[in-house]
Design an enzyme around this catalytic site. Structure first.
Site, PDB file in Angstrom:
ATOM      1  N   GLU A  59      -9.629  27.495   6.412  1.00  0.00           N
ATOM      2  CA  GLU A  59      -8.717  28.171   6.427  1.00  0.00           C
ATOM      3  C   GLU A  59      -7.752  27.498   5.358  1.00  0.00           C
ATOM      4  O   GLU A  59      -7.461  27.029   5.568  1.00  0.00           O
ATOM      5  CB  GLU A  59      -8.627  28.553   7.938  1.00  0.00           C
ATOM      6  CG  GLU A  59      -7.478  29.606   7.883  1.00  0.00           C
ATOM      7  CD  GLU A  59      -6.922  30.222   9.398  1.00  0.00           C
ATOM      8  OE1 GLU A  59      -6.930  30.826   9.824  1.00  0.00           O
ATOM      9  OE2 GLU A  59      -7.203  29.349  10.861  1.00  0.00           O
ATOM     10  N   LYS A  80      -9.879  37.886   9.428  1.00  0.00           N
ATOM     11  CA  LYS A  80      -9.596  37.498  11.070  1.00  0.00           C
ATOM     12  C   LYS A  80      -8.851  38.606  11.728  1.00  0.00           C
ATOM     13  O   LYS A  80      -8.005  39.099  11.403  1.00  0.00           O
ATOM     14  CB  LYS A  80      -8.751  35.893  10.355  1.00  0.00           C
ATOM     15  CG  LYS A  80      -8.186  35.226  11.988  1.00  0.00           C
ATOM     16  CD  LYS A  80      -7.629  34.397  11.884  1.00  0.00           C
ATOM     17  CE  LYS A  80      -6.856  33.882  13.287  1.00  0.00           C
ATOM     18  NZ  LYS A  80      -6.540  32.534  12.504  1.00  0.00           N
ATOM     19  N   CYS A  99     -10.696  30.151  13.671  1.00  0.00           N
ATOM     20  CA  CYS A  99      -9.815  29.463  14.241  1.00  0.00           C
ATOM     21  C   CYS A  99      -9.480  30.038  15.707  1.00  0.00           C
ATOM     22  O   CYS A  99     -11.160  29.613  16.369  1.00  0.00           O
ATOM     23  CB  CYS A  99      -8.142  29.354  13.241  1.00  0.00           C
ATOM     24  SG  CYS A  99      -7.837  28.454  13.676  1.00  0.00           S
TER      25      CYS A  99
END
Length: 281
Positions: A51, A124, A164
């Site tokens: 990321e 995301k 994440c």
């Protein structure tokens, strides 16, 4: 859903790249290029970047200055040409793409095939928020959340994308069935990483009986942020096949189809599921 004891994936060599990205995009891309080349030379057919691989700015707002329109821009051109040069699937951690919301971007993971074509995009969904009194993070200040889970097909199996903080939400991983490999680029903080990183990654592999590849940022960044590292490859039994604790580098591994077959045949938990997610309205 098909019989989940059946395995259609093929064995594949993979690489996860760990970086300590800074505020200068060109510097980060050069480091990424060198590490991608090393992964390719070692035989990796799929390479995952972390990321924020292209930039970890001095402030959260800095990413707004390098945002690109999907399908055009120097970072996307770099990714396409690098994938094509090495003939690999290149999964580009995350980068800032333009959002419909002013003063915000999408934190997007792009996948390029060996011809340099972008074949998948995941924005995301879960945005990190954390306040320990010492550390504070609020991604929603500068990022607009995505709303769709994404998986794509390759010659070696079906691949799912998460980023994440998504790791903490197991329902995301059950939205798409029959995934052989989950990819998770991250910039996990050292604080939360020490407590939860490995156990969550192993849990996602175990409960979905699949491989998990996680590429993290891994050290102290110029802006003072410290990321956890420990990029790793995990098999469907939850065993860590390879791990890089800290620093810049590369994690390599072979994902063996026979291992997935053994796990799903001996303990067919996916086909034993009784409860399912509630239907959306």
């Amino acid at each position: 859903m098909k019989n989940n004891t059946e395995v259609s994936m093929k064995s594949v060599q993979v690489g996860a790249i760990q970086m300590i990205s800074g505020p200068v995009v060109t510097d980060n891309l050069q480091r990424a290029k060198l590490l991608i080349a090393k992964a390719s030379e070692a035989g990796a057919q799929l390479v995952l970047l972390p990321e924020y691989f292209a930039m970890m700015g001095q402030t959260d707002q800095d990413k707004l200055a390098i945002q690109e329109t999907f399908g055009a821009g120097p970072i996307q051109d770099f990714l396409a040409s690098t994938a094509r040069e090495h003939g690999i699937y290149l999964v580009a951690g995350t980068m800032a793409l333009r959002s419909e919301q002013a003063a915000k971007v999408k934190n997007s993971c792009l996948v390029f095939d060996p011809l340099g074509q972008c074949i998948a995009r995941y924005d995301k969904i879960h945005l990190f928020g954390f306040d320990s009194g010492i550390e504070q993070f609020c991604e929603s200040n500068t990022i607009s959340a995505g709303d769709a889970v994404v998986a794509f097909d390759t010659p070696f199996g079906r691949v799912g994308l998460a980023v994440c903080y998504d790791l903490r939400f197991p329902e995301l991983f059950r939205q798409v069935s029959d995934v052989d490999i989950w990819l998770l680029p991250a910039a996990f903080t050292a604080t939360t990483g020490r407590a939860h990183w490995e156990v969550l990654l192993r849990a996602r592999a175990i409960e979905n009986q699949c491989f998990v590849i996680a590429a993290d940022q891994g050290g102290e960044h110029p802006n003072g942020r410290v990321t956890y590292g420990h990029s790793m490859i995990i098999d469907p039994w939850g065993q860590v096949l390879n791990c890089l604790p800290s620093g810049e580098g590369l994690v390599l591994g072979e994902l063996k189809a026979s291992q997935m077959q053994r796990v799903r045949s001996s303990l067919p938990a996916l086909s034993h599921r009784v409860l399912s997610l509630p239907a959306s309205d």
